[in-house]
Write an enzyme that holds these catalytic residues in place. Sequence first.
Site, short mmCIF file in Angstrom:
data_model
loop_
_atom_site.label_atom_id
_atom_site.label_comp_id
_atom_site.label_asym_id
_atom_site.label_seq_id
_atom_site.Cartn_x
_atom_site.Cartn_y
_atom_site.Cartn_z
N SER A 156 -38.70 39.70 59.88
CA SER A 156 -39.78 38.87 59.24
C SER A 156 -39.12 37.67 58.85
O SER A 156 -38.08 37.57 58.25
CB SER A 156 -40.03 39.87 57.66
OG SER A 156 -40.68 38.85 57.09
N ARG A 157 -39.70 36.62 59.34
CA ARG A 157 -39.17 35.30 59.30
C ARG A 157 -39.28 34.56 57.72
O ARG A 157 -38.36 33.79 57.59
CB ARG A 157 -39.73 34.39 60.24
CG ARG A 157 -39.13 34.56 61.74
CD ARG A 157 -39.80 33.74 62.89
NE ARG A 157 -40.21 34.55 63.59
CZ ARG A 157 -40.71 34.45 64.77
NH1 ARG A 157 -41.62 33.14 64.78
NH2 ARG A 157 -41.17 35.16 65.58
#
Lengths: 508, 182
Positions: free
Chosen positions: A371-372
């Site tokens: 998850s950036r």
Amino acid sequence: MVLELRAEEITAIIRQEIESYKEELKMESVGTVLQVGDCIARIYGLDQCKASELLEFPHGVYGIALNLEEDTVGAILLGDASEIKEGMTVKCTGQVISVPVGDALVGRVVNALGEPIDGKGPILADKRRPIEGRAPNVVQRQPVKEPLQTGIKAIDSMIPIGRGQRELIIGDRQTGKTAICIDTIINQRSEYEAGNPVYCIYVAIGQKQSTVLGVMETLQKYGAMDYTTIVAATASDPAPMQYIAPFSGCAMGEEFRDTGRHALVIYDDLWKHAVAYRQVSLLLRRPPGREAFPGDIFNLHSRLLERAAKLSNELGGGSLTALPIVETQAGDFSAYIPTNVISITDGQIYLESDLFYAGIRPAVNAGLSVSRVGGNAQNKAMKKVAGSLRLDLAQYRELAAFTKFGSELDKATQAQLNRGERLLEILKQPQYRPMPVEQQVSIIYIANQGYLDDVPVNRVKDFEQGFLQYLKEKYSRVLEQFRVSKELTAEVSNTLNEAVVEFKKNFR
Amino acid sequence: MIPTRIINRYINALLDIAAARNITADVEQELRLVHQLLQENPDLLNMLLHPKISRLRKKKLLDEVLGKTVSAPVRNFLHLLVEKKREGIIPYVGEEFKKAADRLRGIIHATVKSAMELSAEHRQKLQTVMEKMTRSTVRIAFEIDAALLGGLQVYIGNGILDGSIQGRLNRLQKYLLERNVS
């Protein structure tokens, strides 16, 4: 509500409406249908027609002008094309296609045009919104910072999703992609009850009717339809409807976003959306590109997903979170559409059939999933426990690969393996059983602290269940405090330590 | 489907030549003659369209049939069409040329549909109103369509002005369906 409707009342209303009806005679631009078939029409004339303008066909059928050529217009038909014949007259409307939006849609099942298909009467929405819209610009946004709890331990701890984020869910068929989304919708029930709902929009594109019905019934069963809209463009709907369905769903979500509320939109799935768009494009004779998809397929998905955003406080601070789903064929993540959507989104959750069959459900591959937006979308307590969880699991995977064959292990390695097995065990979670974040943190905390190391692996699930029940009964005050403050204070961790020691005495 | 796009390319070129030499009316007349000839002799058209007959023979045939009745530009025009294997559009050029020439002269073609026969007085009135509206000469073709119930429908180019009873009823129906009456 409707007790009895007397005939004279209806007549009176209609008379009133007719009296208030005014009309102006104006020049309308018209064309003639040259060719029609496969939900595509080629129209001669319509020289005033603009790109993506709504066209009016006879018999109440509408279309969208997609190709503007020298003397013909290529359009897609929305609705029953069987009545349309060559030589019929087509009119420009001067509008773009729009769908009804707002609170009237909550709890309903609609088609891609926003028309009800659940038999619960007309949708009395006072507002409509064009399905294509500009995404908010840089000034109108703010960074993603609030968590959107999925209620799934493996995701909330390691791959957190924030409000306004776009997180791709990718995997083969039958790996639980839809299940994750349904659980996420069900988990928003607590937010709804707390009076701060996250409105959910589930867009089914090219799914079986029976699947959509199943989703609806599940959501109803868990009381999730109170804040959910289902937009259905099923496999039996024509390709143009499947093509516009995600845009309609997005427009409905944007209305909540722009009125300072929170919304979650699920596109299930974008692979089938791309296939529907490919069909439409090829029939309109647009040139095919890689895998025969049209050249603008990347833009199609990126302009759709860009509309997910967290708005600035001046604009009300609303958010629209997008959870696109992409189905891969035989684990091929490097196909055209998966790579496109991976590069557009802010992270992805990989689901693998091997893990699924090994009994690890949700079958999340923790190594490949990212998850950036990351830790910004986690509360402090979760951030604290998730760090060591990730590390322990990574070390476990490395060791497990090496020690497949060997039998003699030193003590430290053995301990590491033990810990890893138990961590994997607590990340398993049954379907439709989302867990509140404070319980997630509690169980991950005690596992990290090693309290589970002497519990047999096959009893870990029982231990978890029993312990959480015990906490609820004996320490509900601490849990409540924890839920509100969202911090793992010394006081809370001490209580948890105490509780687990007490519980273990009686656990056999 | 008439290949209007291709026809217009050729017609515009011919029109340019005709306009430059000031022989538009003659060309129009000659093309009408060609059209008439082809209609009266379908075999001639079949021969022109036949793929096994060489271009040279087709051109010779055209010369023999038309002889000196057509001017050089029209003759060359027909030869060019044969040369470019576009014989298929020959039957349409007469009509299309007339339309293009009228456009150049500022004449607009319109169709007026009505439920019943219009009186000469009404027709005259329509003529003046429409010429005022479009600021050019209008040639009106009158048609009768009982399905309109009453009123008029005016077609100009790709536009339509729908003042018929049927059209107004349709709009009223749409309006009533769109209203939220609770």
